[in-house]
Design an enzyme around this catalytic site. Structure first.
Site, PDB file in Angstrom:
ATOM      1  N   THR A  63      19.173   0.823   2.868  1.00 32.28           N
ATOM      2  CA  THR A  63      18.524   1.804   2.375  1.00 32.28           C
ATOM      3  C   THR A  63      19.861   3.086   2.467  1.00 32.28           C
ATOM      4  OG1 THR A  63      17.937   4.485   3.764  1.00 32.28           O
ATOM      5  CG2 THR A  63      17.818   2.520   4.540  1.00 32.28           C
ATOM      6  N   LEU A 123       4.302  -6.989  10.086  1.00 33.97           N
ATOM      7  CA  LEU A 123       5.633  -7.944   9.882  1.00 33.97           C
ATOM      8  C   LEU A 123       5.906  -7.786  11.139  1.00 33.97           C
ATOM      9  CD1 LEU A 123       7.144  -5.457   6.945  1.00 33.97           C
ATOM     10  CD2 LEU A 123       7.059  -8.096   7.362  1.00 33.97           C
ATOM     11  N   TYR A 130      15.658   4.923  13.298  1.00 32.71           N
ATOM     12  CA  TYR A 130      15.149   3.876  11.725  1.00 32.71           C
ATOM     13  C   TYR A 130      16.557   3.081  11.324  1.00 32.71           C
ATOM     14  CZ  TYR A 130      14.448   3.543   6.024  1.00 32.71           C
ATOM     15  OH  TYR A 130      14.041   3.216   5.095  1.00 32.71           O
ATOM     16  N   THR A 139       1.048  -1.087  -0.005  1.00 31.40           N
ATOM     17  CA  THR A 139      -0.104  -0.018   0.019  1.00 31.40           C
ATOM     18  C   THR A 139       0.264   1.369  -0.104  1.00 31.40           C
ATOM     19  OG1 THR A 139      -0.096  -0.025   2.195  1.00 31.40           O
ATOM     20  CG2 THR A 139      -2.035  -0.645   1.181  1.00 31.40           C
ATOM     21  N   LYS A 183      17.609  -0.408  10.002  1.00 31.19           N
ATOM     22  CA  LYS A 183      17.294  -1.451   8.172  1.00 31.19           C
ATOM     23  C   LYS A 183      18.643  -1.802   8.353  1.00 31.19           C
ATOM     24  CE  LYS A 183      14.230   0.212   5.913  1.00 31.19           C
ATOM     25  NZ  LYS A 183      13.255  -0.886   5.027  1.00 31.19           N
ATOM     26  N   GLU A 193      20.082   5.158   4.497  1.00 30.71           N
ATOM     27  CA  GLU A 193      20.676   5.702   5.317  1.00 30.71           C
ATOM     28  C   GLU A 193      21.244   5.044   6.862  1.00 30.71           C
ATOM     29  OE1 GLU A 193      18.689   8.440   7.518  1.00 30.71           O
ATOM     30  OE2 GLU A 193      18.556   9.587   5.380  1.00 30.71           O
TER      31      GLU A 193
END
Ligand code: NAP
Ligand code: F7E
Length: 377
Positions: free
Chosen positions: A134, A66, A163, A12, A167, A136
């Site tokens: 990512t 998740l 974050y 989504t 990750k 990041e």
């Protein structure tokens, strides 16, 4: 020939919606995991899901999360996917400082849950896995760039947010499962990518929405945080094509996807206003910096010269910031033949056109409302 089967977590979201489109075009049966929410949350994929009762519908949605291993294992068992794209995540860097435990659970452990479900179900040799890693991970540390001044597949990581830290777990657990269990599990280390479907609170979309509203007289000004931050911004459509290419490669590997160009938030603001014919002048420094209308050349969008349209709100500053990101996509270009179709100018144009259309609907609704009120008087 039998249709290939894919499972997308995060269907989504921005990338999930473009990837679903791409895979359906390629003839895949696409399973997607959506979260239960109190409001509809399938706006970005509704156009792909016209009749859920049609038995030939190739897009199949499952409720899931998740954080729920049993749910993930059951969905993977039912779908028996050839490819899994793990795009589901709490993806907002600033919000991750407010919800660090949740981000660790979803973005970090969520990746483990997918990998382990595939292993428990004995699908290691069948199912290829794409993990949404990512830029990041690099954290923008200047000393970690390569000799050409870019981040590439061999640059060290130094994440600067919960974050990024979550990750990094996702990155390493994917690599570990590849090495330990000989799984076709890959990381796409994607730099920022945007589109008209970008979430409204990421800086590019926040800017294009605000500029469209200001041009149409629906908003006075926009408040932003760090205008000095530099990002390597590409178009999400080009990046989801790469996700698919990564899983079609001969060997499972990790890949950097980027444009190789970096731009400040301030310049993104300038470019967005230029699309509607408005030139800006920035004055002041730090938290006192502001932007004013210097010229306005489009008769459809008349904004008063000298009007203040941007201020800084320090509440948007992050406890630790990633100052500059710029990626080197040479490996993906040379080995997978990736050719991006959009540059930053196209991207800004595409986003601005989308938001001007969207905001014009609000103007039309307002006008219709005034008409009804007038008639009632
Ligand atoms: P996005 O628009 O924020 O979409 C994230 C998706 O994950 C949404 O479908 C969201 O569902 C879903 N999700 C959130 N929490 C979940 C949970 N607990 N369980 C299951 N699903 C959950 O992000 P995006 O821009 O498409 O990015 C896709 C992926 O790439 C993310 O993993 C992101 O971290 C990563 N990434 C993005 C970029 C970028 O620049 N866009 C760059 C590098 C990596 P709802 O719709 O219900 O919220
Ligand atoms: O911020 C600065 C902010 O939130 C970009 C995610 O997709 O890309 C994204 O993370 C920059 C930052 O994206 C505002 O401080 C200034 O320096 O659009 P953003 P992000 O943090 O780069 C990476 C690759 C991902 O993986 C993530 O999932 O813009 N900035 N003023 C602002 N940022 C926001 N959001 N809002 C402001 O008002």
């Amino acid at each position: 020939m039998k249709n290939k089967v894919a499972l997308i977590t995060g269907i989504t979201g921005q990338d999930g919606s473009y990837l679903a489109e791409l895979l359906l075009e390629k003839g895949y049966i696409v399973h997607g995991i959506k979260r239960r929410s109190s409001l509809f949350n399938t706006d970005r994929i509704d156009h792909l899901y016209q009749d859920p009762h049609d038995p030939d519908q190739r897009l199949k949605l499952h409720y899931g999360d998740l954080t729920d291993s049993m749910n993930l294992t059951r969905i993977i068992q039912e779908a028996q996917p050839d490819e899994i794209y793990n795009l589901g995540a709490m993806s907002h860097v600033a919000v991750s400082f407010d919800t660090p435990e949740y981000v660790g659970n979803v973005d970090g452990l969520g990746t483990l849950r997918i990998l382990e479900a595939v292993r428990i179900l004995g699908l290691e040799k069948k199912t290829r896995i794409y993990q949404a890693s990512t830029s990041e991970l690099y954290g923008g540390m200047p000393e970690n760039k390569n000799e050409r001044g870019f981040y590439d597949e061999s640059s060290p990581f130094y994440p600067r947010s919960p974050y990024g830290v979550a990750k990094i777990y996702g990155f390493w657990i994917t690599k570990n499962y590849r090495e330990a269990y000989d799984m076709f599990a890959c990381n796409g280390i994607l730099f920022n990518h945007e589109s008209p479907r970008r979430g409204e609170t990421f800086v590019t979309r926040k800017i294009t929405r605000a500029v469209a509203k200001i041009a149409l007289g629906l908003q006075e000004k926009v408040y932003l945080g760090n205008l000095e931050a530099k990002r390597d911004w590409g178009h999400a459509k080009d990046y989801v094509r790469m996700m698919w290419m990564i899983l079609q490669a001969e060997k499972p590997e990790d890949w950097v996807i980027a444009t190789g160009v970096t731009t400040t938030v301030r310049d993104f603001v300038r470019m967005a206003f230029e699309v509607v014919g408005i030139q800006l002048e920035f004055k002041g420094e730090g938290v006192d910096e502001k932007a004013y209308v210097k010229a306005c050349s489009n008769k459809d969008y008349q904004v008063e010269i000298g009007k203040e349209v941007l201020s800084i709100d320090p509440s948007y500053f992050r406890p630790t910031e990633v100052d500059l990101l710029i990626g080197d996509p040479t490996k993906a270009k040379e080995q997978l033949g990736w050719v991006p179709e959009h540059d930053l100018r196209d991207l800004v144009q595409d986003m601005m056109e989308g938001d001007v259309q969207l905001m014009k609907k609000d103007v039309d609704l307002l006008k219709a409302g005034h008409e009804i009120l007038k008639q009632a008087e």
